[in-house]
Design an enzyme around this catalytic site. Structure first.
Site, mmCIF file in Angstrom:
data_model
loop_
_atom_site.group_PDB
_atom_site.id
_atom_site.type_symbol
_atom_site.label_atom_id
_atom_site.label_comp_id
_atom_site.label_asym_id
_atom_site.label_seq_id
_atom_site.Cartn_x
_atom_site.Cartn_y
_atom_site.Cartn_z
ATOM 1 N N HIS A 1 18.731 -36.460 -14.162
ATOM 2 C CA HIS A 1 20.040 -36.863 -13.667
ATOM 3 C C HIS A 1 20.148 -36.320 -12.245
ATOM 4 C CE1 HIS A 1 21.009 -37.790 -17.832
ATOM 5 N NE2 HIS A 1 20.507 -36.610 -18.119
ATOM 6 N N CYS B 1 6.484 -31.509 -27.784
ATOM 7 C CA CYS B 1 5.855 -30.834 -28.910
ATOM 8 C C CYS B 1 4.352 -31.064 -28.846
ATOM 9 C CB CYS B 1 6.431 -31.346 -30.228
ATOM 10 S SG CYS B 1 6.085 -33.096 -30.550
ATOM 11 N N SER C 1 8.197 -36.439 -27.305
ATOM 12 C CA SER C 1 9.633 -36.229 -27.124
ATOM 13 C C SER C 1 10.132 -36.926 -25.867
ATOM 14 C CB SER C 1 10.056 -34.766 -27.152
ATOM 15 O OG SER C 1 11.439 -34.705 -27.438
#
Length: 123
Positions: free
Chosen positions: A77, A92, A72
């Site tokens: 940020h 996952c 994934s």
């Protein structure tokens, strides 16, 4: 998604673990190479597979970075003006997303780390 990519924990099966992580009082938030290395180190700690990494430094400040993983992603940020780094760690399979937390804590030199955990796609 094959069955081997599902997460099983405490009798529950779900698509993956999603950690929402806020680092307050963080440092190095405007240093793009430092952030990129932190994402590489965090990925390695979790046992995930890094496919690609992209980062962008904004003017006058702030960085957005994304590590695309076979399992994934990890995104970041930053808001240097308020000492905040916001991460999404979504994984996952047989990874260990919580193992990224001490790496990020050390990389950004803060003890103020706030984590929310979600189990995505519960079956």
């Amino acid at each position: 998604m094959t069955d081997t990519h599902l997460t099983r924990k405490d009798g529950t099966t779900y698509a993956g673990t999603h950690l929402i992580v806020d680092l307050h009082g963080a440092r190095h938030l405007d240093d793009q190479p430092h952030i990129e290395q932190a994402l590489r180190d965090a990925t390695k700690a979790t046992g995930a597979t890094l496919l690609s990494l992209h980062a962008h430094r904004f003017s006058p400040q702030g960085v957005t970075a994304m590590a695309i993983l076979a399992e994934s992603h990890i995104s970041c940020h930053t808001w240097p003006e308020i000492g905040l780094a916001a991460f999404d760690i979504f994984m996952c399979g047989a990874t260990h997303p919580h193992a990224a937390l001490p790496v990020l804590r050390a990389a950004f030199e803060t003890d103020d780390i706030r984590v929310t955990e979600l189990h995505r796609g519960a079956i």
